[in-house]
Design an enzyme around this catalytic site. Structure first.
Site, PDB file in Angstrom:
ATOM      1  CB  SER A   1      -5.694  -0.401   2.596  1.00 45.90           C
ATOM      2  OG  SER A   1      -6.388  -1.390   1.847  1.00 45.90           O
TER       3      SER A   1
ATOM      4  CB  ALA B   1      -6.237   3.380   1.273  1.00 43.92           C
TER       5      ALA B   1
ATOM      6  CD  GLN C   1      -2.981   0.942   0.048  1.00 47.21           C
ATOM      7  OE1 GLN C   1      -3.314  -0.158  -0.338  1.00 47.21           O
ATOM      8  NE2 GLN C   1      -3.456   2.049  -0.508  1.00 47.21           N
TER       9      GLN C   1
ATOM     10  CG  HIS D   1      -7.922  -4.750   0.314  1.00 47.37           C
ATOM     11  ND1 HIS D   1      -8.399  -5.881  -0.311  1.00 47.37           N
ATOM     12  CD2 HIS D   1      -8.735  -3.743  -0.090  1.00 47.37           C
ATOM     13  CE1 HIS D   1      -9.438  -5.565  -1.065  1.00 47.37           C
ATOM     14  NE2 HIS D   1      -9.672  -4.273  -0.942  1.00 47.37           N
TER      15      HIS D   1
ATOM     16  CD  GLU E   1     -14.569   0.625  -2.672  1.00 45.61           C
ATOM     17  OE1 GLU E   1     -13.816   1.568  -2.954  1.00 45.61           O
ATOM     18  OE2 GLU E   1     -14.176  -0.395  -2.072  1.00 45.61           O
TER      19      GLU E   1
ATOM     20  CG  ASP F   1     -11.517  -5.559  -3.820  1.00 42.74           C
ATOM     21  OD1 ASP F   1     -12.264  -5.170  -2.914  1.00 42.74           O
ATOM     22  OD2 ASP F   1     -10.412  -5.038  -4.069  1.00 42.74           O
TER      23      ASP F   1
ATOM     24  CD1 TRP G   1     -14.514  -4.111  -5.185  1.00 43.59           C
ATOM     25  CD2 TRP G   1     -15.969  -2.781  -6.244  1.00 43.59           C
ATOM     26  NE1 TRP G   1     -14.019  -2.825  -5.132  1.00 43.59           N
ATOM     27  CE2 TRP G   1     -14.890  -1.995  -5.775  1.00 43.59           C
ATOM     28  CE3 TRP G   1     -17.009  -2.161  -6.955  1.00 43.59           C
ATOM     29  CZ2 TRP G   1     -14.829  -0.615  -5.993  1.00 43.59           C
ATOM     30  CZ3 TRP G   1     -16.931  -0.788  -7.167  1.00 43.59           C
ATOM     31  CH2 TRP G   1     -15.859  -0.031  -6.691  1.00 43.59           C
TER      32      TRP G   1
HETATM   33 ZN    ZN Z   1     -11.535  -3.634  -1.776  1.00 45.40          ZN
END
Ligand code: ZN
Length: 279
Positions: free
Chosen positions: A186, A181, A160, A188, A244, A195, A246
């Site tokens: 993030s 981000a 990131q 993630h 979002e 995603d 997804w």
């Molecule tokens: Zn994402």
């Protein structure tokens, strides 16, 4: 009147549609392979599942104790508001709440689901319990005639940071702050997010995905598998991110079903004044 902004948006879109929440890092993945010391195969990921064997606040008990509130899980670390519970399924990471910079999830594994790429990169990974739940979700979708791809999961702090720095270099600091981000912020990096797309790439990581059969199926059923749609339409002020459809976030079945049934955000659910706390 908003010409500059519109132009900026177009440039940004060209770089990556998903930078809004740091969802995707397509070209930088290969640069960075840290955080993959943990390479258990997915079929070894049966470790914990949903059995109640961990002494955490996630326990499902008759009294239904809530996880700690947002206020209780934040502390200042070198001037950065940082979460104190990075390994909890209820952890909330957003623009006001960073993960510790050195946080690497303890149990990353690769879920046995289809990906639209062949590279063995970190974005295949999720934490073990989330990976198992994702496999179940994909199997459930398939039974309903819905074919999905896993597009991007775990993202390390280092990845990131590189993404963000590249963005600052190419687009300037202001745009980077608005559209990518900040490292540590993030979701993630938690290893609890994935995603997801349909096999048709045209709506991949774009808002119209929410209107596709795949997007609709996810919205209707993800809670049954312990996932939530983390960034809802109309909740941008709460989450700090655009819609979002997804981006799936694993929180465990009980929390996910309640959040999805009420159409609230994770922040709402865990806020001291949130609807979940009023019961
Ligand atoms: Zn994402």
């Amino acid at each position: 009147m908003n010409k500059n902004r519109t132009t900026g948006l177009a440039v940004v879109a060209a770089l990556s549609v998903a930078l809004l929440s740091g969802c995707e890092a397509p070209s930088l993945d290969k640069l960075l392979t840290s955080g993959d010391q943990q390479t258990q195969p997915a079929n070894g990921a049966s470790a914990e599942g949903s059995e109640n064997t961990t002494p955490s606040s996630q326990q499902e008990e008759p009294g239904k104790p809530k996880p700690p509130s947002l206020q209780e899980t934040l502390t200042m670390v070198e001037g950065v508001p940082t979460v104190t519970n990075p390994t909890e399924l209820s952890v909330v990471v957003n623009k006001q709440r960073a993960l510790p910079a050195d946080y690497i999830p303890p149990d990353l594994v690769e879920p046995n689901v289809p990906f639209p790429f062949d590279e063995k990169v970190e974005k295949r990974f999720m934490r073990a319990e989330a990976a198992k739940a994702l496999e179940e979700l994909f199997a459930g979708a398939k039974q309903d005639g819905i074919e999905l791809y896993a597009v991007s999961g775990y993202r390390s702090y280092k990845t990131q940071r590189s993404l963000y720095e590249t963005y600052v270099k190419t687009q300037g600091a202001e745009h980077a702050a608005a559209y990518s981000a900040v490292p540590g912020k993030s979701e993630h990096q938690t290893g609890l997010a994935m995603d997801v797309s349909g096999v048709d790439a045209t709506t991949r990581l774009e808002e119209p995905f929410g209107e596709t059969p795949e997007g609709q199926w996810l919205s209707a059923h993800c809670g049954e598998y312990g996932f939530i749609i983390r960034y809802l339409k109309g909740k941008e002020e709460t989450t700090g991110y655009s819609y979002e459809p997804w981006h799936l976030r694993y929180v465990g079945k009980e929390m996910a079903q309640e959040i999805m049934a009420k159409g609230i955000t994770l922040e709402d659910y865990l806020s001291e004044n949130g609807s979940a706390q009023k019961q």
